[in-house]
Each structure stands twice: as C-alpha cells, then as structure tokens.
Design an enzyme around this catalytic site. Structure first.
Site, PDB file in Angstrom:
ATOM      1  N   SER A  77       0.837  -1.200   0.000  1.00 58.61           N
ATOM      2  CA  SER A  77       0.000   0.000   0.000  1.00 58.61           C
ATOM      3  C   SER A  77       0.869   1.246   0.000  1.00 58.61           C
ATOM      4  O   SER A  77       2.020   1.210   0.425  1.00 58.61           O
ATOM      5  CB  SER A  77      -0.902   0.017   1.235  1.00 58.61           C
ATOM      6  OG  SER A  77      -1.515   1.274   1.379  1.00 58.61           O
ATOM      7  N   HIS A  78       0.300   2.355  -0.460  1.00 57.43           N
ATOM      8  CA  HIS A  78       0.999   3.635  -0.402  1.00 57.43           C
ATOM      9  C   HIS A  78       1.169   4.120   1.032  1.00 57.43           C
ATOM     10  O   HIS A  78       1.980   4.992   1.308  1.00 57.43           O
ATOM     11  CB  HIS A  78       0.219   4.701  -1.172  1.00 57.43           C
ATOM     12  CG  HIS A  78       0.446   4.641  -2.641  1.00 57.43           C
ATOM     13  ND1 HIS A  78       0.042   3.591  -3.412  1.00 57.43           N
ATOM     14  CD2 HIS A  78       1.055   5.516  -3.482  1.00 57.43           C
ATOM     15  CE1 HIS A  78       0.380   3.820  -4.668  1.00 57.43           C
ATOM     16  NE2 HIS A  78       1.000   4.972  -4.741  1.00 57.43           N
TER      17      HIS A  78
END
Lengths: 210, 229
Positions: free
Chosen positions: B9-10
């Site tokens: 995920s970012h």
C-alpha cells in the site's frame, strides 16, 4: 571517448545534479496535472543513487545502472520509481557485463529501457507520458548508430535532442495514463513531468561524455 | 503449508490496518505488509516489498495492492524475486480482497485459489478477475448441478461477514464451482449481498469433483448456526 563505468557514474551524477537543479520546475509541472511530487521524488531518488554509488563503486556500466534501478525503485516512492527503475534495469540487462559500450549497444540498451517503461506503465506513444520522450530518443539513437562512422557522442546527442523535442511535443496532448488522465482535456497545455525528467536524464548522458 | 499474503500500500497505516482486519478473520495466516516508503512517506518501496516477500512462508505468496504504482512496484519485485513462480499478484480491491484471500488461505487454499477468492470480491465491476466458467446465474453452461441442497439459516444474525467468510473460505479450497442462491459461493462479499436473515433458505448448487462435499460442508455450517447463537 568511450562509454565505460566512469562515464556511467558521471552520467548518474549529472542526472542527480539535473534533478536537484530542476526540482522546482518538475514540481510545478506535476502540480499542474499530477500530484506535485515528481521533482521531489526524483531529487531524493537520485541523491540516494549517489550515496549507493559512493558506498559500493560499480565495476561496469551495467552494474552502475542496475544499482540505480534498485535504488530508484526503493527510494522514489511514486510511479516514477518502478518506471525509471525498470528502465535502468532493462538497460543494465541489455548491456550485460561489458566494460565499454559501442554505439549500437547503447541504442539497443535505450530500446530495452523504453520497452521496460511500456511494459510496466502500459502507456503508448501519444498518451502524454515519458514514453513520448523515450520512443523518439530510441529511434534517433538507432538511426545515428546505424550510420557507418557513428561515434558514441553523436548517438548520445541524437537521443537527447529527440527526447527534448518529444517532451515539448507532450504540451498539447491530452493525458491518457497516470494521475493526469483524471483531468481529461484540462491536461492539455502542460508538459508531462515524466517526459521532462526523461529529457534531462538523456541530456546528462551527453554532458558525461563531453 | 499455508499461503502467505503480502499487502502493498501507499500508506503504512492502510497496510497495517488491513492486515489487522484480516488477522481477526484468519488468525493463522501470515499477512506481511509493505506500506509507505522506507522513510515513512506516502508511496511504495521495492525494498519493503522484497523484504516482505522474503519473510513469507514456503507455501507460496499472494500479493494484494492498492493504487497504480503499488501494482508497478509489486510487478517489479516479481522481476527481482528468486522464486517468482511461487508468487501471484491479485487484481482485487485491497481490503475486501485481502479479507477474502486470508479466509481462503486459512481454509488451506493454494496460491491460485487464494487469488481467485480475492478477485471474486470485485463482482461485476471486474469481470476479468472472475474464474473461467463462473456460474453467474446459477448454471454452468446450462448443466444441472452435480449436487445440491437447501438449508435454512438457524442462527439469530443470519448471513453476515463471519458466516460468509467461513463458507467462502471452505469453498475456495475445494475443487468445485458452488453457487448459493445464485451468487458465487467462493465470494465472501457475494454471499453477504444475499441479505439472508434467520429463517431464509440457502439453495446451494455445486459442480465438480468436490460438489457433494462442498454442499454438505455448507449445509453443516448452516445447520450448526456457524457456531453462533
């Protein structure tokens, strides 16, 4: 002039300088049509490349590009990380462990880099992405390398000039890939930041050989 | 050996939160996270993804991602990985896909079944992720099911997340295409959308080698009220 590991390290060093010098400009370009982090991400990524090159000096141009690939993919953060990372990685693979790069081999490595960007980002020519700088650069490099008495500097210059023209040509395009594509028609009238940074990097390759 | 899952995920918080949620429903599955950059910013990092892949168990790994460049970083990681054939990337919504994948892994599914379970939550918006021969309206190329059964929901809460996860998880690990009132039995979110309350009847149809086992297993879960009051 030969393209050896010293040239490669100088190229990456000049690329890092270019990213630092044009940091604000790239941020402004990205603010217009993206998420305004491109200049900062590229600057940080290439500074990390310089650290790695100092830590573990590479022995061949290919090794220098592979180290760059790993570092950019780990430190850039945004989409430019895996895109440039894949480009440098594919170029490194194409060059193998040769100590010096011939004009034809450089044109082939550039093509491998461009193919990596296309495979990773799934963009085509005209989508207003870095592909629009790389594809003309690859074509110009191939053409220059194919001319009988081509020296490497001619090939590097041809690629840089074509990339710069390609980046300018993204101005009127409507983005079809990446964050800018959310803007649709409003993305026209702005240069693509990835095409702009690609042109800077290919120009640095000339500076390193001059 | 259970399949491990890597979340790219970012954001570190998104990755950790999603993993926490999945752990609640699949406590024995190893869920590793690669969220944010190495210096804690928003973004993705190859280094973090490779480290997570390295820590994963030997039963194979399924990778789930959030936005665009997380997919690119995960694909790049597969280029660098030493055993890319033991790893697959799932094209699924992160949170729903992760929970479905974790439940399937908990049920003993292999990497392809776990990926399928994750991709099945996409529903009609992701037809590409649907399994081949997906029954859809309750018939596989018009064939009669190999086995079927009707079961009345006896637990107070009826069909909700935990029962749906139990059914989907078990089915993902079997060699059978199963529909429950017309939706994919391996899709946790599909089952939840049935909105079946206490007293509703589940019409379970199954095709394939494990058809009978699948129908009986679902029937058993329903009849024991999924272990709930």
């Amino acid at each position: 002039m030969v393209l050896d590991v010293n040239w490669a390290v100088k190229w990456l060093t000049l690329s890092a300088q270019a990213m630092a010098e044009h940091r604000v400009e790239l941020i402004e370009l990205d603010r217009a049509i993206g998420d305004s982090d491109h200049g900062e991400n590229m600057d940080r990524g290439f500074q990390a490349v310089l650290d790695k090159l100092a830590e573990a000096p590479p022995q061949t141009p290919g090794a220098a590009l592979k180290l760059t690939a790993m570092t950019l993919m780990s430190k850039v953060g945004g989409a430019a990380g895996p895109l440039y990372g894949t480009a440098f990685l594919r170029a490194a693979t194409s060059l193998g462990d040769s100590a010096e790069i011939e004009p034809e081999a450089w044109a082939t490595a550039l093509a491998a880099a461009r193919d990596g960007i296309v495979a990773r980002g799934k963009a085509e020519s005209g989508d207003k992405t870095m592909v629009d700088a790389w594809t003309p650069a690859v074509e110009a490099a191939r053409k220059a390398a194919a001319a009988g008495d081509a020296d490497v500097l001619t090939v590097l210059v041809a690629a840089a000039e074509a990339a710069e023209a390609g980046a300018v040509a993204t101005d009127p395009m409507v983005a079809r890939k990446g964050r800018a594509s959310y803007l649709g028609e409003r993305s026209a009238g702005h240069r693509d930041p990835g095409a702009a940074s690609s042109a800077l990097i290919l120009r640095a390759a000339v500076g390193a050989a001059a | 050996m259970t399949v491990s899952i890597v979340v790219v995920s970012h954001s570190g918080k998104i990755a950790d939160g999603a993993a926490e949620l999945a752990a609640q429903m699949a406590p024995d599955v190893m869920v590793l996270t690669a969220g944010g950059t190495t210096d804690g910013r928003i973004g993705t990092s190859l280094e973090k993804v490779l480290a997570a892949l390295d820590k994963a168990g030997s039963g194979g790994t399924v990778i789930l991602t959030d936005l665009g460049s997380a997919v690119m970083t995960a694909e790049s990681a597969l280029e660098f990985a030493e055993n890319p054939e033991t790893m697959v990337l799932a094209d699924a919504p992160l949170v729903e896909g992760l929970v479905a994948a974790a439940v399937a892994a908990q049920g003993g599914a292999d990497i392809h079944e776990v990926r399928r379970a994750a991709e099945a939550v996409g529903g009609p918006a992701h037809p590409v992720g649907s399994p081949a021969g997906w029954p859809g309206d309750g018939s596989v190329t018009g064939r009669e099911p190999d086995f079927a059964g009707d079961f009345e929901l006896v637990n107070q809460a009826g069909m909700h997340a935990r029962p749906a996860a139990k059914i989907a998880g078990a089915i993902s690990g079997m060699d059978a295409e199963v529909t429950v009132n017309g939706v994919d039995g391996a899709s946790m979110t599909g089952l939840m959308t049935l909105g079946a309350g206490k007293g509703s009847v589940l019409h379970v149809q199954a095709w394939g080698a494990d058809a009978e086992r699948a129908v009986n297993y679902v029937g058993g879960l329903v009849q024991e009220g999924f272990g709930e009051p």
